[in-house]
Structure formats: C-alpha cells, structure tokens
Write a protein that holds these residues in place. Structure first.
Motif, mmCIF file in Angstrom:
data_model
loop_
_atom_site.group_PDB
_atom_site.id
_atom_site.type_symbol
_atom_site.label_atom_id
_atom_site.label_comp_id
_atom_site.label_asym_id
_atom_site.label_seq_id
_atom_site.Cartn_x
_atom_site.Cartn_y
_atom_site.Cartn_z
ATOM 1 N N THR A 8 0.822 -1.219 0.000
ATOM 2 C CA THR A 8 0.000 0.000 0.000
ATOM 3 C C THR A 8 0.850 1.260 0.000
ATOM 4 O OG1 THR A 8 -0.135 -0.039 2.423
ATOM 5 C CG2 THR A 8 -1.905 -1.136 1.200
ATOM 6 N N ARG B 65 2.788 0.100 -4.046
ATOM 7 C CA ARG B 65 1.599 -0.009 -4.916
ATOM 8 C C ARG B 65 1.984 -0.016 -6.396
ATOM 9 N NH1 ARG B 65 -2.038 4.775 -3.106
ATOM 10 N NH2 ARG B 65 -1.269 3.990 -1.094
ATOM 11 N N TYR C 242 -4.506 -11.053 5.398
ATOM 12 C CA TYR C 242 -4.215 -10.301 6.625
ATOM 13 C C TYR C 242 -2.876 -10.722 7.199
ATOM 14 C CZ TYR C 242 -4.015 -8.878 11.467
ATOM 15 O OH TYR C 242 -3.583 -8.362 12.659
ATOM 16 N N LYS D 145 -6.953 -4.997 -4.313
ATOM 17 C CA LYS D 145 -7.831 -6.110 -4.696
ATOM 18 C C LYS D 145 -8.552 -5.796 -5.999
ATOM 19 C CE LYS D 145 -11.598 -9.009 -2.936
ATOM 20 N NZ LYS D 145 -12.520 -9.253 -1.792
ATOM 21 N N GLU D 146 -8.981 -4.539 -6.154
ATOM 22 C CA GLU D 146 -9.656 -4.136 -7.390
ATOM 23 C C GLU D 146 -8.724 -4.237 -8.589
ATOM 24 O OE1 GLU D 146 -11.078 -0.233 -6.564
ATOM 25 O OE2 GLU D 146 -12.802 -0.926 -5.378
ATOM 26 N N GLU E 132 -4.351 -10.467 -4.528
ATOM 27 C CA GLU E 132 -4.953 -11.207 -3.424
ATOM 28 C C GLU E 132 -4.483 -10.584 -2.117
ATOM 29 O OE1 GLU E 132 -4.787 -15.668 -1.362
ATOM 30 O OE2 GLU E 132 -3.535 -15.192 -3.109
ATOM 31 N N LEU E 133 -5.420 -10.295 -1.238
ATOM 32 C CA LEU E 133 -5.076 -9.692 0.047
ATOM 33 C C LEU E 133 -5.172 -10.725 1.162
ATOM 34 C CD1 LEU E 133 -7.016 -6.282 -0.147
ATOM 35 C CD2 LEU E 133 -4.747 -6.856 -1.047
ATOM 36 N N ASN F 101 -5.013 -3.764 7.067
ATOM 37 C CA ASN F 101 -6.369 -3.249 6.929
ATOM 38 C C ASN F 101 -6.851 -3.513 5.500
ATOM 39 O OD1 ASN F 101 -8.708 -1.677 6.597
ATOM 40 N ND2 ASN F 101 -7.993 -0.106 8.011
ATOM 41 N N LYS F 102 -7.674 -4.544 5.338
ATOM 42 C CA LYS F 102 -8.121 -4.923 3.996
ATOM 43 C C LYS F 102 -8.991 -3.836 3.362
ATOM 44 C CE LYS F 102 -7.858 -9.950 4.309
ATOM 45 N NZ LYS F 102 -8.572 -11.241 4.115
ATOM 46 N N ARG F 103 -9.722 -3.108 4.172
ATOM 47 C CA ARG F 103 -10.562 -2.046 3.617
ATOM 48 C C ARG F 103 -9.698 -0.950 3.008
ATOM 49 N NH1 ARG F 103 -15.276 0.352 7.299
ATOM 50 N NH2 ARG F 103 -15.941 -1.820 6.979
ATOM 51 N N ASN G 277 -8.197 -2.063 -0.293
ATOM 52 C CA ASN G 277 -9.152 -2.622 -1.242
ATOM 53 C C ASN G 277 -8.809 -2.283 -2.691
ATOM 54 O OD1 ASN G 277 -11.713 -4.128 -1.648
ATOM 55 N ND2 ASN G 277 -12.398 -2.166 -2.511
ATOM 56 N N PHE G 278 -8.136 -1.126 -2.915
ATOM 57 C CA PHE G 278 -7.779 -0.748 -4.282
ATOM 58 C C PHE G 278 -6.827 -1.766 -4.904
ATOM 59 C CE2 PHE G 278 -4.489 1.084 -1.644
ATOM 60 C CZ PHE G 278 -3.330 1.003 -2.391
#
Length: 317
Positions: free
Chosen positions: A9, A14, A49, A41-42, A46-47, A33-35, A38-39
């Motif tokens: 991130t 990134r 924890y 993942k989009e 693969e995320l 923090n997967k939320r 999230n970008f």
C-alpha cells in the motif's frame, strides 16, 4: 509465478503491485487493513491479513509463494518512537527471511537505501544495512535495490513551496542525485525477476541524469513562471544541531532527520553504478523517465487547475 509483496500500500509498493499484475504475475499482498487496501484487490491482487509487528500472523501468506518483494518500512507517523522502526525494519525481517528459507524461495528482492552501511547512527539506515547483511548470509537467492530518492518526494520539497510562495529549504552543499520515478523503480524490480544475472546482486538505482538542488529549483521556476524563495542552511549547522539534540531522548527524531539530510548531502555521484544496473538488467536509459519531463507534466496539470479555480472565483464574484 506467485509474488508476495510486503508494503504493497506504500508509495513504491503499490507501483510494484501494479507493474507485477501488468506483467502477468499472481500477486499476493500482506495487509493489516483490507478495507484500506481494497484498491489493490480491485487491481487484481490477493489480500491476506498480516501484521509485521505480529509474527504469528505471517506464515499463511507464504504458502505457495515463488518470490518475495519487500517494500515495507516503518511509516513516518511511527518514527516518534524508534522502536517502531526496529520492530518493522529489523525484527519482522528476521521472521520474513526465516519463512523465506522454509519455503525455498526462488528470489527475495529487498528495497534499501543508498549508503546505508555508512551511517549506523541513523536507526533506519542501520536496520536496512543489517537486513542487507542478513540476506546475503542467509543462502536465499536475492536482489537488493538501493535508492537515493524518488521524484514524488520532490513535489513537497520543491514544487509545492514554490507554487505556494513558501521558502524552499536548501543546504550549502548540493550533491547531484539521480532520483527516480516510483513507476520506473517498480519496473526495475519486476524485470530483475526474469534476469538470471540479477541474482545475488546489489544495484544502485536512479535515473540517468543527476540533479542538484539549485538545478531543480531553476527547473521549477522555468516551468511555473514563478520565482522561488529559498532558505540556505549550512551543513555544519546541521551537524552541530544533530550532536546537540542527540543528547536528549525527546529530540531523537529531530536528530535522525537532520542526520539523514547530512547523508543525502554527502552522497557521491554514483552514475557509473547506475549504468551497471542498466547493463545487467538490459535497460535502455530512454525507458526511464527523467525529472524534467516528470515536473513538466506536473506543472502543466497544476497550473491548468489553478487557472480553472481562478476563473471560477472570478465568475462567482
């Protein structure tokens, strides 16, 4: 090939994720923090924890991994306490390297800092160099990239202060530093995975042209049409202030930041080392973005935006 990327991130991380996906790699990222991630993942990553400060959370992410790119480091917000740097940039790396041994990793790419071995009194530099030595003695196939700085950091240092008519801090000694765009830094990382000659090598990394502070300021003035305000500070003053602040626990953060400025201003021109990197990785220098083109695009966008804002204000009045 499945890539595990640590620090996905971050500003550089990134770009590594994006470049890896563009080149057809399966990408897995360890995230707290997967939320917030999230970008990634989009984009197709693969995320999983994991927290570098909690070693027990890391093993699941290593299953089925072929190569690892470690772009993780302690966040600036955590630097008020040097223990955060030690935890993230040393203790967590011990676990990561041991896990890499267990899965017989094919390549471990570590992102470090130029001249980290020369400044053991700076916590981050000391940790980076320790990890470099540990990786080299671990027996795992590795590639280490050492950076002097990124184009993106120069926006806050030079471009924004000029546009806002605030003083630009410069030092009396201005070395020529070959900064690099994070997208190109990511490109070099990913390309090294397919280059056999890059195995067990350490590379200095940057663009082909080195820039001094005054040259960057002149470039910004030319592209913006504005005159910069500068504040000249002596390296001697930095050294004295660092020595004074180093005596007090509350000022260690200030001391280490000043010491890092000293490092940058004592960095020799390593253009020949960068040419070696290009040769091994089979890179044409024309493939790497230069700072003048990067800033040209930035100022074109910013000046257009500022003009639109001005017109909007005028129409309201």
């Amino acid at each position: 090939m499945t890539l595990l990327i640590l620090g996905g991130t971050g500003t550089l991380g990134r770009q590594i994720v994006r470049k890896a996906l563009e080149n057809g790699f399966q990408v897995r990222c360890i995230v707290r923090n997967k939320r917030a991630a999230n970008f990634l993942k989009e984009w197709g990553a693969e995320l999983i924890y994991g927290d570098l400060t909690l070693p027990e959370t890391l093993p699941p992410a290593f299953q089925g991994v072929t190569a690892i790119i470690d772009a993780s480091t302690a966040k600036v917000a955590d630097e008020n306490d040097s223990s955060d740097i030690i935890t993230v940039d040393w203790y967590s790396k011990l676990i990561v390297i041991e896990l890499s041994k267990l899965i017989n990793i094919k390549r471990f790419i570590f992102l470090s800092i130029l001249n980290s071995e020369k400044y053991p009194y700076i916590t981050l530099m000391k940790m980076k160099y320790r990890v470099e030595k540990l990786i080299k003695s671990s027996g795992i196939p590795f590639t280490i990239f050492k950076y002097a700085g990124f184009f993106q950091s120069l926006i806050n240092q030079y471009a924004l202060p000029l546009l806002e008519q605030k003083p630009i801090l410069i030092t009396s000694k201005s070395p020529a530093i070959p900064y690099i765009d994070t997208q190109d830094a990511a490109y070099l990382c990913i390309k090294s995975l397919s280059i056999k000659e890059a195995k067990n090598k350490i590379f200095a990394t940057g663009s082909s042209q080195a820039w001094k502070s005054e040259e960057i300021i002149e470039l910004c003035e030319k592209l913006s049409g504005q005159k910069a305000k500068t504040l000249m500070l002596s390296i001697f003053i930095f050294k004295i202030f660092r020595q004074i602040t180093g005596f007090f626990e509350w000022s260690l953060q200030i001391s280490e930041r000043l010491a890092f400025i000293e490092v940058i201003n004592n960095t020799p021109n390593f253009k020949s080392s960068i040419q070696y990197t290009y040769n091994i990785l089979n890179i044409n220098p024309r493939e790497i973005l230069e700072l003048d083109f990067y800033f040209q695009e930035y100022f074109e966008i910013m000046l257009k935006t500022l003009e639109e804002i001005r017109k909007t204000k005028d129409s309201i009045i």
